[in-house]
Design a protein around this motif. Structure first.
Motif, mmCIF file in Angstrom:
data_model
loop_
_atom_site.group_PDB
_atom_site.id
_atom_site.type_symbol
_atom_site.label_atom_id
_atom_site.label_comp_id
_atom_site.label_asym_id
_atom_site.label_seq_id
_atom_site.Cartn_x
_atom_site.Cartn_y
_atom_site.Cartn_z
ATOM 1 N N PRO A 254 0.818 -1.224 0.000
ATOM 2 C CA PRO A 254 0.000 0.000 0.000
ATOM 3 C C PRO A 254 0.850 1.273 0.000
ATOM 4 O O PRO A 254 0.499 2.253 -0.646
ATOM 5 C CB PRO A 254 -0.814 -0.113 1.296
ATOM 6 N N ALA A 255 1.986 1.234 0.725
ATOM 7 C CA ALA A 255 2.871 2.408 0.762
ATOM 8 C C ALA A 255 3.475 2.662 -0.613
ATOM 9 O O ALA A 255 3.591 3.815 -1.061
ATOM 10 C CB ALA A 255 3.968 2.206 1.797
ATOM 11 N N SER A 256 3.872 1.583 -1.307
ATOM 12 C CA SER A 256 4.385 1.730 -2.674
ATOM 13 C C SER A 256 3.306 2.258 -3.595
ATOM 14 O O SER A 256 3.559 3.107 -4.458
ATOM 15 C CB SER A 256 4.889 0.382 -3.204
ATOM 16 N N LEU A 257 2.089 1.733 -3.415
ATOM 17 C CA LEU A 257 0.974 2.197 -4.240
ATOM 18 C C LEU A 257 0.728 3.685 -4.020
ATOM 19 O O LEU A 257 0.498 4.447 -4.971
ATOM 20 C CB LEU A 257 -0.288 1.389 -3.906
ATOM 21 N N GLU A 258 0.813 4.092 -2.752
ATOM 22 C CA GLU A 258 0.676 5.525 -2.440
ATOM 23 C C GLU A 258 1.726 6.345 -3.175
ATOM 24 O O GLU A 258 1.429 7.367 -3.808
ATOM 25 C CB GLU A 258 0.825 5.740 -0.934
ATOM 26 N N GLN A 259 2.990 5.881 -3.097
ATOM 27 C CA GLN A 259 4.081 6.618 -3.731
ATOM 28 C C GLN A 259 3.981 6.591 -5.254
ATOM 29 O O GLN A 259 4.292 7.581 -5.922
ATOM 30 C CB GLN A 259 5.429 6.040 -3.281
#
Length: 456
Positions: A254-259
């Motif tokens: 999810p953090a990668s998706l956010e970035q």
């Protein structure tokens, strides 16, 4: 009442002690970034447009791996809060293994498909800008694995509360980058008679790649041979721990998706700007670069909030986590407001550092003033995002990022800038509305309080 005020002052002191190394680190990055951009700007408008364009693409690539760093920060902070340092070291090793394996494969593919990749994103630019962009890209892509290793290890150290080591390494890396830029971009004649020819854009790319490579090796050295809380042992066998990998991935994806959503939005805006001409591209690059002045303290307080809130939640001290969040936000808003005030007053002088073109200086000065006014909102959204990230409430951050960047920044920026012909000013109106929307969404989520009870 007196004891409560004293407690708040102690918390503020703890936040500042954790934040200042990261702020100093960002100041170093910002200073060298500004100087590098100034150097390239003196080469010509095409050069600054090409470098800014490719840097947006590199930042987009970096976003794919940022989730590993965020996952490492969050999980390490929780484990340190639970006083389980052995598992924290396991988490660091698994993050490192994943980052090395994936980044090498990604770099190989990125180099092989360099030309079609740049054409897909920036095919509408002039042939001169495209040629410079390709030269810059083919060199800086080689530094990606080292940059990712540096980011992931630094994230783990910050999760453990060590913000000074990343600062020291960043200082060394940026001084090297600065020195190499001063030598390679314009060339130099040594007293011995040896001459380094001016390399222009190629020199700037070599400087960035060499310094990033050194940074990656320095982080690895510190991780294995430095005396830190989460050091690894060089004699220890490399073991895969799929349970820990999945724990990191559950936060990291999810953090990668956010970035990716965030940097993808930045990249699309860059692409839109690239269709507006070289002047607009130069103005956009100068405006974003100048904004790093404001982002440096925000980054520090956001990281401090992530580490302190994460450790407090790991220790089940929910009220303390909330206090850390509020005090971090309030300090960041005050600091950023002061910086914004000086940015507004000296906007023209700041723009003139990057270029001698009077048209570019005039428009860039206007853009910097717009940024200066909305900076407090940038502080709120970044610190609150750091808090929610520490709590593991990353799906909400992904949603907010998509709404803010894609439904407002990109859509409104394109509509005003291209459809209604406002140009680069339309792009900046979209950016400001994005700041408003996300700061409101994060503040609402924080106030609701459900973030304190999420398991990661």
């Amino acid at each position: 009442m007196e004891a409560k005020e004293r407690h708040k002052r102690n918390i503020a002191k703890e936040i500042i002690e954790l934040a200042w190394p990261s702020i100093t680190e960002q100041m170093l990055i910002m200073t060298v970034g500004m100087v590098s951009t100034i150097f390239v700007g003196r080469v010509g408008t095409n050069a600054i447009a090409a470098v800014g364009m490719i840097n947006s693409l590199i930042f987009f690539f970096q976003a794919i791996f940022a989730g590993l760093a965020i996952g490492s920060t969050v999980i390490v902070a929780r484990l340190i809060g639970e006083e389980d340092e052995g598992s924290a070291r396991v988490a660091v090793m698994q993050s490192l293994i994943m980052s090395i394996a994936v980044s090498i494969g990604f770099t190989v593919l990125g180099y092989i498909f360099a030309v079609p990749l740049i054409k897909i994103f920036f095919g509408s630019v002039s042939p001169d800008v495209f040629k410079l962009a390709l030269i810059y890209y083919k060199i800086v892509i080689l530094g990606i694995p080292f940059m990712i290793v540096e980011i992931v290890i630094a994230g783990a150290l910050r999760g453990a509360g060590d913000t000074k080591t990343p600062m020291y390494i960043t200082a060394i890396v940026n001084v090297i980058n600065l020195l190499l830029n001063s030598i390679l971009v314009f060339g130099v004649h040594f007293h011995s008679g040896y001459v380094v020819p001016p390399l222009g854009v190629k020199g700037s790319a070599l400087s960035a790649t060499i310094s990033r490579t050194i940074g990656g090796f320095l982080q690895l050295y510190i991780l294995y041979f430095g005396k830190r809380r989460i050091n690894l042992d060089i004699k220890e066998k490399i073991r895969l721990n799929f349970d820990m990998m999945m724990r990191i991935i559950r936060v990291g994806i999810p953090a990668s998706l956010e970035q990716v959503i965030m940097q993808g939005g930045f990249l699309v805006v860059q692409i839109i700007v690239s269709t507006m001409g070289t002047v607009s591209m130069a103005v956009y690059q100068i405006g974003m670069n100048a904004n790093s002045l404001a982002f440096m303290p925000i980054f520090g307080f956001s990281l401090a909030a992530t580490s302190l809130v994460g450790r407090s939640l790991g220790a089940k001290r929910l009220m303390l986590a909330e206090i850390y969040a509020k005090v971090s936000r309030n300090i960041a808003v005050v600091v950023i407001s002061i910086i914004g005030f000086f940015m507004f007053i000296f906007s023209r002088q700041l723009a003139a550092l990057y270029t001698t073109d009077p048209v570019v200086i005039k428009i860039s000065s206007d853009i910097i003033k717009i940024f200066a006014v909305v900076e407090p909102l940038l502080a709120i959204l970044n610190v609150m995002a750091g808090v929610l990230r520490a709590a593991g409430d990353i799906p909400y951050i992904v949603l907010s990022t998509f709404i803010g960047l894609w439904l407002f920044r990109v859509t409104i920026g394109y509509t005003l800038g291209k459809v209604f012909g406002i140009g680069i000013y339309g792009i900046w109106i979209g950016i400001c509305i994005d700041f408003v929307v996300r700061s409101v969404m994060y503040s609402y989520r924080f106030k609701a309080g459900r973030w304190k009870y999420i398991k990661v």
